[in-house]
Design a protein around this motif. Structure first.
Motif, short mmCIF file in Angstrom:
data_model
loop_
_atom_site.label_atom_id
_atom_site.label_comp_id
_atom_site.label_asym_id
_atom_site.label_seq_id
_atom_site.Cartn_x
_atom_site.Cartn_y
_atom_site.Cartn_z
N ALA A 38 -4.24 -1.11 4.96
CA ALA A 38 -3.34 -1.90 5.80
C ALA A 38 -3.30 -3.34 5.32
O ALA A 38 -4.34 -3.95 5.05
CB ALA A 38 -3.80 -1.84 7.25
N VAL A 39 -2.09 -3.88 5.21
CA VAL A 39 -1.89 -5.29 4.89
C VAL A 39 -1.28 -5.92 6.13
O VAL A 39 -0.17 -5.58 6.54
CB VAL A 39 -0.97 -5.48 3.67
CG1 VAL A 39 -0.80 -6.95 3.36
CG2 VAL A 39 -1.51 -4.74 2.46
N VAL A 79 0.93 -10.15 -1.60
CA VAL A 79 -0.31 -9.45 -1.25
C VAL A 79 -0.09 -7.94 -1.32
O VAL A 79 -0.95 -7.21 -1.82
CB VAL A 79 -0.80 -9.88 0.15
CG1 VAL A 79 -2.02 -9.08 0.56
CG2 VAL A 79 -1.10 -11.37 0.17
N VAL A 80 1.06 -7.48 -0.85
CA VAL A 80 1.36 -6.04 -0.90
C VAL A 80 1.40 -5.56 -2.34
O VAL A 80 0.85 -4.51 -2.68
CB VAL A 80 2.69 -5.74 -0.17
CG1 VAL A 80 3.06 -4.28 -0.32
CG2 VAL A 80 2.60 -6.11 1.29
N VAL A 81 2.02 -6.34 -3.21
CA VAL A 81 2.10 -5.96 -4.63
C VAL A 81 0.72 -5.96 -5.27
O VAL A 81 0.38 -5.06 -6.05
CB VAL A 81 3.08 -6.89 -5.38
CG1 VAL A 81 3.03 -6.64 -6.87
CG2 VAL A 81 4.49 -6.71 -4.87
N LYS A 82 -0.11 -6.96 -4.94
CA LYS A 82 -1.48 -6.99 -5.48
C LYS A 82 -2.28 -5.77 -5.03
O LYS A 82 -3.02 -5.19 -5.82
CB LYS A 82 -2.19 -8.27 -5.04
CG LYS A 82 -1.74 -9.50 -5.78
CD LYS A 82 -2.48 -10.73 -5.30
CE LYS A 82 -1.93 -11.97 -5.96
NZ LYS A 82 -2.56 -13.20 -5.44
N LEU A 128 12.85 -5.59 -3.38
CA LEU A 128 11.99 -4.86 -2.47
C LEU A 128 12.65 -4.79 -1.11
O LEU A 128 12.93 -5.80 -0.50
CB LEU A 128 10.63 -5.55 -2.34
CG LEU A 128 9.60 -4.89 -1.45
CD1 LEU A 128 9.20 -3.54 -2.01
CD2 LEU A 128 8.39 -5.76 -1.29
N SER A 129 12.95 -3.59 -0.68
CA SER A 129 13.47 -3.40 0.67
C SER A 129 12.52 -2.46 1.39
O SER A 129 12.33 -1.31 0.98
CB SER A 129 14.89 -2.84 0.64
OG SER A 129 14.92 -1.62 -0.04
N ARG A 130 11.92 -2.95 2.42
CA ARG A 130 10.94 -2.16 3.15
C ARG A 130 11.65 -1.24 4.13
O ARG A 130 12.66 -1.61 4.72
CB ARG A 130 10.00 -3.09 3.90
CG ARG A 130 9.19 -3.95 2.97
CD ARG A 130 8.29 -4.85 3.74
NE ARG A 130 7.55 -5.69 2.82
CZ ARG A 130 6.91 -6.77 3.19
NH1 ARG A 130 6.90 -7.13 4.46
NH2 ARG A 130 6.26 -7.48 2.31
N VAL A 184 -2.64 7.58 -1.51
CA VAL A 184 -2.97 6.33 -0.84
C VAL A 184 -1.69 5.79 -0.23
O VAL A 184 -0.65 5.74 -0.89
CB VAL A 184 -3.58 5.30 -1.81
CG1 VAL A 184 -3.78 3.96 -1.13
CG2 VAL A 184 -4.89 5.80 -2.37
N VAL A 185 -1.76 5.41 1.04
CA VAL A 185 -0.61 4.84 1.73
C VAL A 185 -0.93 3.38 2.05
O VAL A 185 -1.93 3.09 2.69
CB VAL A 185 -0.29 5.62 3.03
CG1 VAL A 185 0.87 4.96 3.77
CG2 VAL A 185 0.04 7.07 2.71
N VAL A 186 -0.09 2.49 1.55
CA VAL A 186 -0.23 1.07 1.85
C VAL A 186 0.63 0.80 3.07
O VAL A 186 1.85 0.89 3.01
CB VAL A 186 0.20 0.20 0.65
CG1 VAL A 186 0.11 -1.28 1.00
CG2 VAL A 186 -0.64 0.52 -0.57
N VAL A 187 -0.01 0.50 4.20
CA VAL A 187 0.70 0.22 5.44
C VAL A 187 0.88 -1.29 5.52
O VAL A 187 -0.08 -2.03 5.76
CB VAL A 187 -0.08 0.75 6.67
CG1 VAL A 187 0.69 0.47 7.94
CG2 VAL A 187 -0.36 2.23 6.51
#
Length: 143
Positions: free
Chosen positions: A71-72, A118-121, A48-50, A106-109
């Motif tokens: 948002a996370v 948590v981001v993966v969940k 995973l590279s953000r 859907v955008v996960v920020v």
């Protein structure tokens, strides 16, 4: 019957030492086995590279009304529309959004310091909610 006398030369030339050839064969076979098995071992997981935080403004436009932003935060809390929600409530919110706008993305920020688990969940909950058009946007602020 004749007795045979051993001389010193015969004793020195005889089998008085240990034969190392079988041991060397065994070690060579072990070496080949470990080399071959080490090549086929594959690690499970994802890399995973953000993206850099400068790309956030391009992906998160305020005029996009058909997009749901999840948002996370850096401490692992999750919010939708600036409301802190439980991780289990992500799916219900996404299902409600998907019922209103079936084609809406859907955008996960994700904050740079947010836990990857948590981001993966959250992304899994979004997919279970029926939305497969999921994007990740970075956030360096305390959002």
């Amino acid at each position: 019957m004749r007795l045979r006398r051993h001389t010193r030369e015969e004793e020195e030339d005889g089998d008085t030492g240990i034969d190392l050839a079988p041991m060397l064969d065994f070690v060579l076979n072990l070496l080949i086995f470990f080399i071959i098995t080490a090549v086929f071992v594959k690690e499970t997981g994802i890399t995973l590279s953000r993206p850099a935080p400068s790309n956030q403004e391009q992906q998160k436009k305020p005029d996009e009304k058909g997009t749901l932003f999840v948002a996370v935060h850096g401490d692992g809390t999750i919010s939708i529309d600036k409301r802190i929600i439980d991780p289990g409530a992500v799916r219900a919110n996404v299902e409600r959004f998907h019922a209103e706008k079936p084609e809406g993305p859907v955008v996960v920020v994700a904050n740079v310091k947010s836990p990857t688990g948590v981001v993966v969940k959250v992304m899994d909950q979004v997919r279970l909610g029926g939305v497969y058009n999921v994007s990740i946007a970075p956030s360096s602020s305390g959002e």
